[in-house]
Write a protein that holds these residues in place. Structure first.
Motif, mmCIF file in Angstrom:
data_model
loop_
_atom_site.group_PDB
_atom_site.id
_atom_site.type_symbol
_atom_site.label_atom_id
_atom_site.label_comp_id
_atom_site.label_asym_id
_atom_site.label_seq_id
_atom_site.Cartn_x
_atom_site.Cartn_y
_atom_site.Cartn_z
ATOM 1 N N GLN A 1 0.430 -1.304 0.123
ATOM 2 C CA GLN A 1 -0.090 -0.275 -0.371
ATOM 3 C C GLN A 1 1.114 0.985 -0.020
ATOM 4 O OE1 GLN A 1 -2.973 -0.453 3.161
ATOM 5 N NE2 GLN A 1 -3.552 1.750 2.605
ATOM 6 N N VAL A 2 0.763 2.460 -0.781
ATOM 7 C CA VAL A 2 1.323 3.499 -0.708
ATOM 8 C C VAL A 2 0.738 4.662 0.202
ATOM 9 C CG1 VAL A 2 2.207 5.248 -2.406
ATOM 10 C CG2 VAL A 2 2.031 2.651 -3.385
ATOM 11 N N GLN A 3 1.569 5.611 0.758
ATOM 12 C CA GLN A 3 0.560 6.786 1.270
ATOM 13 C C GLN A 3 1.699 7.891 0.520
ATOM 14 O OE1 GLN A 3 1.200 5.417 5.478
ATOM 15 N NE2 GLN A 3 -0.913 5.175 5.996
ATOM 16 N N LEU A 4 0.757 8.583 0.559
ATOM 17 C CA LEU A 4 1.211 9.805 0.280
ATOM 18 C C LEU A 4 0.751 10.998 1.787
ATOM 19 C CD1 LEU A 4 0.261 10.248 -3.247
ATOM 20 C CD2 LEU A 4 2.980 9.454 -2.731
ATOM 21 N N VAL A 5 1.867 11.625 2.411
ATOM 22 C CA VAL A 5 1.452 12.849 2.918
ATOM 23 C C VAL A 5 2.312 13.731 2.845
ATOM 24 C CG1 VAL A 5 1.463 13.739 5.326
ATOM 25 C CG2 VAL A 5 1.499 10.801 5.100
ATOM 26 N N GLU A 6 1.182 15.172 2.105
ATOM 27 C CA GLU A 6 1.445 16.671 2.373
ATOM 28 C C GLU A 6 1.390 17.275 3.263
ATOM 29 O OE1 GLU A 6 -1.603 15.511 -0.848
ATOM 30 O OE2 GLU A 6 -1.396 15.457 0.820
ATOM 31 N N SER A 7 3.204 18.254 2.924
ATOM 32 C CA SER A 7 2.856 19.650 4.284
ATOM 33 C C SER A 7 3.891 20.755 3.894
ATOM 34 C CB SER A 7 3.695 18.654 5.044
ATOM 35 O OG SER A 7 5.204 18.418 4.723
ATOM 36 N N GLY A 8 3.453 21.470 4.559
ATOM 37 C CA GLY A 8 3.739 22.756 4.291
ATOM 38 C C GLY A 8 3.197 23.682 3.710
ATOM 39 N N GLY A 9 1.191 23.756 3.892
ATOM 40 C CA GLY A 9 0.503 24.193 2.901
ATOM 41 C C GLY A 9 0.838 25.383 4.655
ATOM 42 N N GLY A 10 -0.720 26.456 4.050
ATOM 43 C CA GLY A 10 -0.761 27.220 5.271
ATOM 44 C C GLY A 10 -0.956 29.251 4.695
ATOM 45 N N LEU A 11 -1.386 29.824 5.749
ATOM 46 C CA LEU A 11 -1.958 30.891 5.943
ATOM 47 C C LEU A 11 -0.603 32.116 4.928
ATOM 48 C CD1 LEU A 11 -4.427 33.506 5.265
ATOM 49 C CD2 LEU A 11 -4.253 33.631 7.464
ATOM 50 N N VAL A 12 -0.517 32.794 3.724
ATOM 51 C CA VAL A 12 0.523 33.432 3.309
ATOM 52 C C VAL A 12 -0.396 34.828 3.007
ATOM 53 C CG1 VAL A 12 1.033 32.498 1.121
ATOM 54 C CG2 VAL A 12 2.647 33.157 1.956
#
Length: 117
Positions: A1-12
């Protein structure tokens, strides 16, 4: 099973920068391409940028010159450097890996990017 985990978003604020990351784990097949897609409220998910296994990049016209897609040497992490952000860039950003043989798409859970003053 493949998992993709994003990060780095936010308010700018408009004109600011963000760097999104997407790390893959699990039984990752050979990948044909990796990419980022954005989905603004009430709109369909749209291509933002892709990078092929050969390193060829492609960008939506709206982000050319402002966003840069890249990946690490293991080809398990893909990045999206977002500069000169505009309010219209506000969206949930999803990373995508497409398997080379089966053409199956793997998606992350999405990370919210909000550009607002």
């Amino acid at each position: 099973q493949v998992q993709l985990v994003e990060s780095g978003g936010g308010l700018v604020q408009p004109g600011g920068s963000l760097r999104l990351s997407c790390a893959a784990s699990g039984s990752i097949p050979a990948i044909n391409a990796m990419g980022w897609y954005g989905q603004a409220p009430g709109k369909q998910r749209e291509l933002v940028a892709t990078i092929t296994n050969d390193g060829i990049t492609n960008y939506a016209d709206s982000v050319k010159g402002r966003f840069t897609i890249s990946r690490d040497s293991t080809k398990r992490t893909v990045y999206l450097q977002m500069n000169s952000l505009k309010p219209e860039d506000t969206a949930v950003y999803y990373c995508n890996f497409r398997a080379m043989v089966t053409r199956k798409d793997y998606w992350g859970q999405g990370t919210q990017v909000t550009v607002s003053s």
